[in-house]
Design a protein around this motif. Structure first.
Motif, mmCIF file in Angstrom:
data_model
loop_
_atom_site.group_PDB
_atom_site.id
_atom_site.type_symbol
_atom_site.label_atom_id
_atom_site.label_comp_id
_atom_site.label_asym_id
_atom_site.label_seq_id
_atom_site.Cartn_x
_atom_site.Cartn_y
_atom_site.Cartn_z
ATOM 1 N N VAL A 182 0.080 -6.094 -0.928
ATOM 2 C CA VAL A 182 -0.442 -6.915 0.185
ATOM 3 C C VAL A 182 -1.899 -6.512 0.422
ATOM 4 O O VAL A 182 -2.273 -5.362 0.164
ATOM 5 C CB VAL A 182 0.382 -6.746 1.483
ATOM 6 C CG1 VAL A 182 1.781 -7.340 1.331
ATOM 7 C CG2 VAL A 182 0.457 -5.296 1.921
ATOM 8 N N PRO A 183 -2.720 -7.429 0.899
ATOM 9 C CA PRO A 183 -4.167 -7.150 1.064
ATOM 10 C C PRO A 183 -4.479 -6.365 2.338
ATOM 11 O O PRO A 183 -5.298 -6.758 3.161
ATOM 12 C CB PRO A 183 -4.768 -8.556 1.123
ATOM 13 C CG PRO A 183 -3.699 -9.394 1.724
ATOM 14 C CD PRO A 183 -2.385 -8.832 1.268
ATOM 15 N N ASN A 184 -3.777 -5.221 2.503
ATOM 16 C CA ASN A 184 -4.016 -4.396 3.680
ATOM 17 C C ASN A 184 -3.447 -3.008 3.383
ATOM 18 O O ASN A 184 -2.591 -2.852 2.502
ATOM 19 C CB ASN A 184 -3.309 -5.017 4.909
ATOM 20 C CG ASN A 184 -3.826 -4.448 6.223
ATOM 21 O OD1 ASN A 184 -4.653 -3.532 6.240
ATOM 22 N ND2 ASN A 184 -3.331 -4.986 7.313
ATOM 23 N N ILE A 185 -3.949 -2.008 4.113
ATOM 24 C CA ILE A 185 -3.401 -0.641 3.976
ATOM 25 C C ILE A 185 -2.892 -0.239 5.366
ATOM 26 O O ILE A 185 -3.606 -0.393 6.364
ATOM 27 C CB ILE A 185 -4.489 0.330 3.465
ATOM 28 C CG1 ILE A 185 -4.812 -0.031 2.001
ATOM 29 C CG2 ILE A 185 -4.013 1.776 3.595
ATOM 30 C CD1 ILE A 185 -5.855 0.834 1.342
ATOM 31 N N MET A 186 -1.635 0.227 5.413
ATOM 32 C CA MET A 186 -1.056 0.453 6.739
ATOM 33 C C MET A 186 0.008 1.554 6.676
ATOM 34 O O MET A 186 0.707 1.659 5.678
ATOM 35 C CB MET A 186 -0.407 -0.864 7.204
ATOM 36 C CG MET A 186 0.050 -0.879 8.615
ATOM 37 S SD MET A 186 -1.260 -0.516 9.789
ATOM 38 C CE MET A 186 -2.320 -1.932 9.585
ATOM 39 N N LEU A 187 0.092 2.370 7.679
ATOM 40 C CA LEU A 187 1.118 3.397 7.900
ATOM 41 C C LEU A 187 1.555 4.095 6.602
ATOM 42 O O LEU A 187 1.762 3.440 5.581
ATOM 43 C CB LEU A 187 2.322 2.789 8.613
ATOM 44 C CG LEU A 187 2.018 2.157 9.992
ATOM 45 C CD1 LEU A 187 3.297 1.665 10.655
ATOM 46 C CD2 LEU A 187 1.243 3.104 10.895
ATOM 47 N N GLY A 188 1.690 5.397 6.685
ATOM 48 C CA GLY A 188 2.050 6.143 5.478
ATOM 49 C C GLY A 188 3.066 7.229 5.750
ATOM 50 O O GLY A 188 3.747 7.230 6.790
#
Ligand code: DX5
Ligand code: ZN
Length: 229
Positions: free
Chosen positions: A43-49
Motif C-alpha cells: 500500500v502507498p503508505n507506511i504505518m504502525l510497526g
C-alpha cells in the motif's frame, strides 16, 4: 449473528492521547485494537510497526486485530508476537502461499483472517474458507484513513455471507474496514458484517468519542437483523 463488535483503527488515534483513548476503549468494552501495519510497498503508505504492537500489548490486555498490509507476510508473523485471542489478517494479494500463511497464524496461537481488496474477487479466497476464523472485506482501497466507501463492496459482503453459510461455515466472521460511518455500518450489518473497523468515519472525528461508540452500540444492536446463524 453475534453482537456487532468494534475494532478501533489505532492509526487514526491521537498519539498524544493514546493511553487515555485505550483506557476508554477498555471501559466501553470494544473487542479489539485494530493495528494497521503498512510497508509502503503493498500500500502507498507506511504505518504502525512492531514497536507499536509491543507497546500496545504491554499497555492493554485488549486483544489485537493486526491488519498486515505488507508483502510476503508469511516470514514476518513472529515479529508481531501473535497471542491467543488476536486476529491476524493477511491479504490474498500479498502471498503465493495463502493457505500456508493462514495455517501458520493458527499454529502460532492467533486467529487467522483472510483479507481482500475491493477489486479482488471472493473466488481468490474461497479455497481457504475452512482455514480462517474471519474474512476481512476492505470497503476502501487500503492505505489511508478518510477515504470513501467503494459502493460495490456492500454486495460483496452479502455474497460472502451467503457463500460461508452455504458451506456451513456460519461461525466464520466478516470484518469490514474503511469509511465505516454509522449509516454505512447499518447497511454492512444488514449485509452480514460482524466486526467493524472504526476510524475517522465513526469515532476518531469531532464530537465525543464515548458518545460515538455508545451510539454505534445502540444503533447496531437494536437492528432487526435476521439471525442467519
Ligand atoms: C484503511 C485503514 C482503516 C480505515 C480508517 O487502509 O485500514 O483503518 O480506513 O478508517 P476511516 O476509513 O473511517 O478513516
Ligand atoms: Zn485496517
Amino acid at each position: 449473528m453475534g453482537t456487532p463488535r468494534l475494532s478501533p483503527s489505532m492509526m487514526c488515534a491521537d498519539i498524544f492521547r493514546l493511553g487515555e483513548t485505550i483506557r476508554l476503549f477498555e471501559k466501553l468494552g470494544v473487542s479489539y485494537l485494530h493495528i494497521d501495519v503498512m510497508d509502503g510497498s503493498f500500500v502507498p503508505n507506511i504505518m504502525l510497526g512492531t514497536s507499536e504492537v509491543r507497546q500496545m500489548r504491554e499497555f492493554s490486555s485488549l486483544p489485537l486485530d493486526i491488519h498486515l498490509m505488507i508483502e510476503e507476510p508469511g516470514d514476518k508473523l513472529e515479529w508481531f508476537g501473535p497471542q491467543k485471542g488476536d486476529y491476524i489478517s493477511v491479504h490474498a494479494e500479498t502471498t503465493r502461499h495463502l493457505q500456508r500463511v493462514l495455517a501458520k497464524i493458527r499454529s502460532l496461537g492467533a486467529k487467522p483472517m483472510a483479507a481482500v481488496n475491493p477489486a479482488t474477487p471472493l473466488a481468490a479466497i474461497e479455497e481457504v474458507f475452512p482455514d480462517v476464523d474471519a474474512v476481512l472485506v476492505m470497503t476502501v482501497n487500503p492505505g489511508y484513513a478518510g477515504q470513501k466507501l467503494v459502493p460495490q463492496t456492500l454486495d460483496k459482503i452479502r455474497r460472502l455471507r451467503a457463500m460461508l453459510d452455504d458451506r456451513g461455515l456460519t461461525d466464520v466472521e466478516i470484518e469490514v474496514d474503511g469509511n465505516i460511518t454509522l449509516e454505512n455500518a447499518v447497511q454492512m450489518r444488514k449485509a452480514g458484517a460482524d466486526i467493524f473497523v472504526a476510524g475517522t468515519s465513526l469515532i476518531f472525528r469531532k464530537g465525543d468519542m464515548e458518545e460515538h461508540i455508545l451510539n454505534f452500540n445502540r444503533e447496531l444492536r437494536n437492528l432487526d437483523v435476521c439471525p442467519t446463524r
